[in-house]
Design an enzyme around this catalytic site. Structure first.
Site, PDB file in Angstrom:
ATOM      1  N   HIS A  70       0.821  -1.218   0.000  1.00 31.11           N
ATOM      2  CA  HIS A  70       0.000   0.000   0.000  1.00 31.11           C
ATOM      3  C   HIS A  70       0.854   1.266   0.000  1.00 31.11           C
ATOM      4  O   HIS A  70       1.190   1.807   1.055  1.00 31.11           O
ATOM      5  CB  HIS A  70      -0.902  -0.034   1.249  1.00 31.11           C
ATOM      6  N   HIS A  72       1.415   5.205  -2.154  1.00 30.67           N
ATOM      7  CA  HIS A  72       0.918   6.190  -3.123  1.00 30.67           C
ATOM      8  C   HIS A  72       2.142   6.924  -3.674  1.00 30.67           C
ATOM      9  O   HIS A  72       2.718   7.747  -2.973  1.00 30.67           O
ATOM     10  CB  HIS A  72      -0.026   7.182  -2.444  1.00 30.67           C
ATOM     11  N   ARG A  74       2.087   8.729  -6.523  1.00 26.37           N
ATOM     12  CA  ARG A  74       1.601  10.000  -7.109  1.00 26.37           C
ATOM     13  C   ARG A  74       1.935  10.240  -8.577  1.00 26.37           C
ATOM     14  O   ARG A  74       1.609  11.305  -9.099  1.00 26.37           O
ATOM     15  CB  ARG A  74       2.112  11.204  -6.305  1.00 26.37           C
ATOM     16  N   ASN A 104      -4.829   5.774  -7.167  1.00 23.28           N
ATOM     17  CA  ASN A 104      -5.463   7.107  -7.109  1.00 23.28           C
ATOM     18  C   ASN A 104      -4.505   8.197  -7.584  1.00 23.28           C
ATOM     19  O   ASN A 104      -4.241   9.177  -6.893  1.00 23.28           O
ATOM     20  CB  ASN A 104      -6.021   7.413  -5.710  1.00 23.28           C
ATOM     21  N   ASP A 161      -8.800   2.446  -3.666  1.00 29.78           N
ATOM     22  CA  ASP A 161      -8.303   3.011  -2.402  1.00 29.78           C
ATOM     23  C   ASP A 161      -8.386   4.541  -2.356  1.00 29.78           C
ATOM     24  O   ASP A 161      -8.101   5.224  -3.334  1.00 29.78           O
ATOM     25  CB  ASP A 161      -6.862   2.600  -2.139  1.00 29.78           C
ATOM     26  N   HIS A 188     -10.931  -0.172   0.552  1.00 31.91           N
ATOM     27  CA  HIS A 188     -10.801   0.957   1.482  1.00 31.91           C
ATOM     28  C   HIS A 188     -12.163   1.043   2.170  1.00 31.91           C
ATOM     29  O   HIS A 188     -13.073   1.708   1.684  1.00 31.91           O
ATOM     30  CB  HIS A 188     -10.485   2.250   0.725  1.00 31.91           C
ATOM     31  N   HIS A 241      -5.697  -1.094   5.621  1.00 32.97           N
ATOM     32  CA  HIS A 241      -5.580  -0.286   6.849  1.00 32.97           C
ATOM     33  C   HIS A 241      -6.740  -0.418   7.858  1.00 32.97           C
ATOM     34  O   HIS A 241      -7.408   0.575   8.176  1.00 32.97           O
ATOM     35  CB  HIS A 241      -5.368   1.187   6.510  1.00 32.97           C
ATOM     36  N   ASN A 288      -6.861   9.020   6.589  1.00 28.59           N
ATOM     37  CA  ASN A 288      -8.059   8.180   6.408  1.00 28.59           C
ATOM     38  C   ASN A 288      -7.660   6.721   6.257  1.00 28.59           C
ATOM     39  O   ASN A 288      -6.824   6.433   5.401  1.00 28.59           O
ATOM     40  CB  ASN A 288      -8.827   8.591   5.152  1.00 28.59           C
ATOM     41  N   ASP A 315       0.660   2.498   3.797  1.00 33.14           N
ATOM     42  CA  ASP A 315      -0.205   3.574   3.291  1.00 33.14           C
ATOM     43  C   ASP A 315       0.606   4.871   3.160  1.00 33.14           C
ATOM     44  O   ASP A 315       0.150   5.957   3.531  1.00 33.14           O
ATOM     45  CB  ASP A 315      -1.433   3.789   4.182  1.00 33.14           C
TER      46      ASP A 315
HETATM   47  O1  DOR Z   1      -4.990   9.197   4.410  1.00 32.92           O
HETATM   48  C1  DOR Z   1      -5.073   8.725   3.290  1.00 32.92           C
HETATM   49  N1  DOR Z   1      -4.400   9.258   2.267  1.00 32.92           N
HETATM   50  N2  DOR Z   1      -5.893   7.690   3.085  1.00 32.92           N
HETATM   51  C2  DOR Z   1      -6.152   7.228   1.853  1.00 32.92           C
HETATM   52  O2  DOR Z   1      -6.860   6.273   1.727  1.00 32.92           O
HETATM   53  C3  DOR Z   1      -5.593   7.910   0.666  1.00 32.92           C
HETATM   54  C4  DOR Z   1      -4.340   8.582   1.004  1.00 32.92           C
HETATM   55  C5  DOR Z   1      -3.850   9.516  -0.064  1.00 32.92           C
HETATM   56  O3  DOR Z   1      -3.866   9.130  -1.236  1.00 32.92           O
HETATM   57  O4  DOR Z   1      -3.364  10.601   0.260  1.00 32.92           O
END
Ligand code: DOR
Length: 436
Positions: A70, A72, A74, A104, A161, A188, A241, A288, A315
């Protein structure tokens, strides 16, 4: 035999092969070419490699490189927060040799071209980068992505997610399709209507601070529904999570009933609680699902201990200083996590007696690898040399300037941790060595 790299003096721990022993490793051609039992490797032999072809792992653990389900990264779209290159560098610094990127991005990873784009960027990176495809087109929760195409392009799982797939019919079909390809659907799990735009856990703390809350029941209901759908379809469900006591209990029950459900917990959810928000007003604590109560935190730890929660995932969610340096309600949710993961796991779980080092290694490597069907690269001859070398006793302080991640949004800056990554090796290449 000539080696590219020798790792000497370390203590090997391999949950897959079930051993824990002192041994030296000879690496050649990206693989473990030889395992030398203690004393087998003579000093003359070692001398030939002195310089950067020997890693002295005396007093340290040598284990299979970590796998994060998990992150991100970007890219594409928000390269100001993180790129595949900076993210993979941060992963290597955290001991990770494989990561799975959440979709995402902008645009979302919901088609073959974007998967190929991310995968090709990752070729020069410092860890193996796998894509998780979006469940629905543009992650809008309405229409399923072309899941077969995504699998052909190499995705190892699907997830929306950041958002829950609120429509149960869509989630049911996603589980049915994913089952055909034997990949998990990662949920999620936060009911959109109940969580609404809540800023933090709904609790005494949110009432005291006058902040809108995300109730625990938003997660619990979402997990229970998805477990029911996994039971109905026979699909594999993975809960991202998990943060609530009720959520952990629902997963425990689901497993007992034979549903194919697995789960992950983040270091922040097993370490922090919602009362910190009022103390610090640090926007890096906005995440989150939100930080919960001490009862929830203890339940997450109990879930890790009894195997209800299979793995630890970070995460890792980078955001820029400009985005985080605002009022709490204006800041985007998320915190970085790759570089503090091992330290938090050792400090909070091993040192406090909840898990052994072997358990932590398993939850950071073999277990997550199995969930998404990656090889778990054990420590036997012929295995890919994907390794982490860490000192479980080393104490260090988290410093903003030490992060390799492009973003620095960590609430752990200043915190003293135990357990430090000394080196990471991916496919026989040294991808990280701690600065001395
Ligand atoms: O806190 C979070 N940030 N929870 C998520 O599920 C997405 C993530 C994000 O992409 O910043």
């Amino acid at each position: 035999m000539e080696f590219d790299l020798l790792i000497i003096g370390g203590h090997l721990i391999d949950p897959g092969f079930g051993f824990s022993k002192r041994a030296d490793l000879g690496i050649a051609g990206g693989k473990i070419a030889r395992v030398f039992e203690e004393g087998q490797l003579n000093k003359e032999e070692i001398k030939k490699y002195l310089g950067d072809r020997v890693i002295d792992a005396a007093g340290a653990i040598v284990a299979t490189g970590f796998v994060d389900l998990h992150v991100h990264f970007r890219e594409p779209g928000r390269e100001d927060k993180e790129t595949i290159m900076t993210g993979s560098r941060a992963a290597a610094a955290g001991g990770f040799t494989s990561v799975c990127c959440m979709p995402n991005t902008q645009p979302a990873i919901d088609n073959q071209e974007t998967v190929k784009f991310v995968t090709s960027l990752a070729e020069k990176g410092d860890c193996r980068v796998y894509c998780i495809g979006a469940i629905t087109k543009n992650r809008a929760g309405q229409e399923l992505s072309e899941i077969g195409d995504l699998v052909k392009a190499g995705v190892v799982a699907i997830s929306d997610d950041g958002d829950y797939v609120q429509n149960p019919e869509v989630m049911r079909r996603a589980l049915e399709y994913a089952r055909m390809f034997d990949i998990p659907v990662i949920s999620h799990a936060e009911d959109v209507f109940l969580a609404a735009k809540g800023l933090m856990n709904e609790s005494f703390q949110s009432a005291k601070l006058g902040m809108t809350g995300r109730p625990a029941v938003a997660e619990e209901i979402a997990i229970i529904r998805d477990i029911k759908l996994a039971g109905l379809t026979g699909g594999r469900l993975h809960i991202a999570h998990v943060s609530t006591a009720g959520g952990v209990e629902a997963i425990r029950r689901g497993k007992a009933e034979g549903v194919k459900v697995t789960a992950e917990a983040t270091p922040h959810h097993f370490t922090l609680t919602d009362d910190l928000i009022g103390e610090r007003f640090d926007t890096n604590l906005r995440v989150n699902p939100p930080l919960r109560t001490e009862t929830d935190r203890q339940a997450v730890i109990a879930g890790l201990v009894d195997g209800t929660i299979d793995c630890i995932a970070t995460d890792h969610a980078p955001h820029t200083d400009e985005e985080k340096d605002v009022e709490f309600d204006q800041a985007p949710p998320g915190m970085i996590g790759l570089e503090t993961c091992l330290g938090l796991a050792v400090t909070e779980l091993v040192d406090k007696g909840y898990l052994t080092l072997l358990d932590v290694i398993r939850k950071l490597s073999a277990n997550p690898a199995a969930i998404v069907g990656l090889p778990s690269h054990g420590l036997g001859v012929g295995e890919s040399a994907d390794l982490v070398i860490f000192d479980p006793e080393a104490e260090w302080t988290v410093r903003r300037e030490d992060f390799y991640s492009k973003s620095k949004n960590s609430p752990f800056v200043g915190r003293q941790l135990k357990g430090k990554v000394l080196a990471t090796i991916m496919n026989g290449r040294v991808t990280h060595r701690t600065r001395t």
